[in-house]
Design a protein around this motif. Structure first.
Motif, short mmCIF file in Angstrom:
data_model
loop_
_atom_site.label_atom_id
_atom_site.label_comp_id
_atom_site.label_asym_id
_atom_site.label_seq_id
_atom_site.Cartn_x
_atom_site.Cartn_y
_atom_site.Cartn_z
N PHE A 174 86.97 85.10 63.37
CA PHE A 174 86.23 85.87 62.37
C PHE A 174 85.15 86.75 63.00
CE2 PHE A 174 84.31 81.73 63.01
CZ PHE A 174 82.96 81.98 63.13
N SER A 175 84.71 87.73 62.22
CA SER A 175 83.57 88.57 62.56
C SER A 175 82.31 87.94 61.96
CB SER A 175 83.78 89.98 62.00
OG SER A 175 82.54 90.63 61.78
N GLN A 189 78.34 89.12 55.28
CA GLN A 189 78.48 89.89 54.05
C GLN A 189 79.26 89.12 52.99
OE1 GLN A 189 80.01 93.85 54.87
NE2 GLN A 189 78.63 94.13 56.60
N ALA A 190 80.33 88.45 53.42
CA ALA A 190 81.17 87.71 52.47
C ALA A 190 80.40 86.58 51.80
CB ALA A 190 82.40 87.16 53.19
N LEU A 191 79.42 86.02 52.52
CA LEU A 191 78.62 84.92 51.97
C LEU A 191 77.30 85.42 51.35
CD1 LEU A 191 79.18 82.23 54.76
CD2 LEU A 191 80.24 82.34 52.50
N HIS A 192 77.12 86.74 51.31
CA HIS A 192 75.94 87.37 50.69
C HIS A 192 74.63 86.86 51.30
CE1 HIS A 192 78.85 88.88 47.82
NE2 HIS A 192 79.21 87.63 47.53
N LEU A 193 74.58 86.82 52.62
CA LEU A 193 73.41 86.33 53.34
C LEU A 193 72.58 87.48 53.91
CD1 LEU A 193 75.28 83.56 55.37
CD2 LEU A 193 73.72 83.15 53.45
N ASP A 194 71.27 87.26 54.02
CA ASP A 194 70.42 88.20 54.74
C ASP A 194 70.52 87.98 56.24
OD1 ASP A 194 69.52 89.27 52.36
OD2 ASP A 194 67.72 88.02 52.27
N ASN A 195 70.57 86.72 56.63
CA ASN A 195 70.65 86.36 58.05
C ASN A 195 71.71 85.30 58.27
OD1 ASN A 195 68.09 87.63 59.45
ND2 ASN A 195 67.37 86.82 57.50
N LEU A 196 72.56 85.52 59.25
CA LEU A 196 73.53 84.51 59.67
C LEU A 196 73.44 84.38 61.18
CD1 LEU A 196 75.87 82.55 59.35
CD2 LEU A 196 77.44 84.52 59.38
N LEU A 197 73.02 83.21 61.64
CA LEU A 197 72.89 82.93 63.07
C LEU A 197 74.05 82.06 63.53
CD1 LEU A 197 71.10 83.01 65.68
CD2 LEU A 197 70.09 80.86 64.86
N LEU A 198 74.78 82.51 64.55
CA LEU A 198 75.84 81.71 65.18
C LEU A 198 75.35 81.24 66.54
CD1 LEU A 198 78.99 81.16 64.37
CD2 LEU A 198 77.65 82.66 62.88
N LEU A 199 75.59 79.98 66.87
CA LEU A 199 75.25 79.48 68.19
C LEU A 199 76.28 78.47 68.63
CD1 LEU A 199 72.37 76.86 68.06
CD2 LEU A 199 73.28 77.84 65.96
N ASN A 200 76.40 78.29 69.92
CA ASN A 200 77.30 77.30 70.48
C ASN A 200 76.91 75.90 70.00
OD1 ASN A 200 77.57 75.23 73.00
ND2 ASN A 200 79.35 76.56 72.86
N ASP A 201 77.91 75.08 69.70
CA ASP A 201 77.62 73.77 69.12
C ASP A 201 76.80 72.89 70.05
OD1 ASP A 201 79.84 73.46 70.87
OD2 ASP A 201 80.58 71.75 69.77
N PHE A 202 77.00 73.02 71.37
CA PHE A 202 76.21 72.16 72.25
C PHE A 202 74.85 72.75 72.58
CE2 PHE A 202 79.01 68.79 72.33
CZ PHE A 202 78.38 67.75 73.01
N THR A 203 74.64 74.02 72.32
CA THR A 203 73.27 74.54 72.32
C THR A 203 72.51 73.86 71.17
OG1 THR A 203 74.09 76.67 73.14
CG2 THR A 203 71.86 76.63 72.23
N ALA A 204 73.18 73.72 70.03
CA ALA A 204 72.58 73.02 68.89
C ALA A 204 72.36 71.55 69.21
CB ALA A 204 73.46 73.17 67.66
#
Length: 327
Positions: A86-87, A93-108
């Motif tokens: 996915f993009s 946009q599809a989830l109508h969000l102002d901010n969407l942060l993606l990070l690696n799961d092990f960074t989390a």
């Protein structure tokens, strides 16, 4: 991405190769409506997120963070251990969000260590951690996650975003060389993740069955573990012993690389299932088996992390940091 005030609730997710864990953060580090959805049940990440939000009562959410078992390089995400692709911007946009942060799961996972209570840690050998020293984070599950926490002069920690699970696996002895050769014939490049994951446990079992001339049973990772722990299969016990020893090698390599005298933290879904066995397994002996650096490693504590949803905790920390710095 537009900057906003850090309104709640926030959508937080931790997505692995098997399950997607969702939560609503209603205040800082306060989570509600935690649900685990099987990734295979949904065609896209948007479908899974919308189903979760529907179950949570369709709250108005402006900010979200998703920890995912994948490198985050640019806008396009193609999961390594699942078919979702996915993009990030289109998903926002599809989830109508102002901010969407993606990070690696092990960074989390690494960020979650900064919030983990002592009661959620089981120590396996070593002494006391050195204050303000680097910490190593590693965990076998569907894949092998690897990260670390590097201290800053202010006393805070910076998490690493890497793909250490895909480094080449280093066999330690003749038995592991044989298993490595089996894996190389089957897969070509043999990463640490090839062995240190659920499918890796099955691969070790296959290789050992071939060596012993035993008719191989097609066992799942859970079945191998159960037979090993119940004493009903010596071959499964040997498989689990080798798995733990291999993890000791890879974890100690990471500890040496980072100088992780602040401790090594074992996350992921596999190790917490057999803590009693793991504490007396070949893991710790192998972890310390580094020749001239035996004593250096013997002092480093290893902790099994028992927190239920560390990926959600860490993703929430990352989102909070992101929103504060974007204002």
């Amino acid at each position: 991405m537009s900057s906003t005030t850090p309104d709640y609730p926030r959508l937080i997710a931790d997505i692995g190769g098997t399950n997607a864990r969702f939560a609503l953060e209603t205040a800082r580090q306060q989570f509600e409506h935690i649900e685990v959805l099987p990734c295979a049940d949904y065609d896209t990440i948007v479908d899974a997120a919308k189903e979760y939000l529907k179950r949570a009562g369709n709250p108005s959410v402006r900010n979200a963070a998703i920890a995912i078992a994948n490198p985050i390089v640019g806008d396009w995400v193609q999961m390594t251990n699942h078919h979702w692709a996915f993009s990030i911007e289109t998903t926002r946009q599809a989830l109508h969000l102002d901010n969407l942060l993606l990070l690696n799961d092990f960074t989390a996972q690494a960020l979650a260590i900064t919030q983990t209570a002592a009661a959620d840690l089981v120590q396996v050998g070593g002494a006391q951690p050195i204050e303000h020293a680097p910490k190593a984070v590693i965990g076998p599950g569907t894949g092998l996650g690897v990260s670390g926490l590097i201290p800053t002069p202010s006393g805070a920690y910076v998490p690493l975003a890497g793909e250490g699970g895909h480094t080449s696996f280093p066999p330690f002895d003749d038995a592991e060389i044989m298993v490595w050769q089996y894996a190389k014939r089957k897969h070509g490049h043999v990463s640490a993740e090839r062995f240190l994951s659920g499918s890796g446990l099955m691969l070790i079992h296959e290789a050992l069955a071939e060596r012993e001339g035993v008719k191989r049973q097609k066992l799942t990772a859970a079945e191998i573990s159960e037979k090993a722990l119940s004493g009903t299969s010596p071959l499964c016990r040997l498989t689990l012993d080798m798995f733990c020893a291999m993890l000791g090698t890879v974890a100690s390599n990471l500890a040496l690389t980072l100088g992780a005298r602040g401790g090594v933290y074992l996350c992921g879904g596999i190790i917490p299932r057999f803590i009693d066995y793991f504490q007396s397994s070949p893991f710790r002996q192998r972890f310390e088996s580094k020749g001239r650096f035996d004593a250096y490693l013997a002092a480093i504590p290893v902790y099994i992390v028992q927190s239920r949803y560390p990926g959600i905790v860490g993703a929430a920390v990352a989102l909070d940091n992101h929103l504060q710095h974007s204002q």
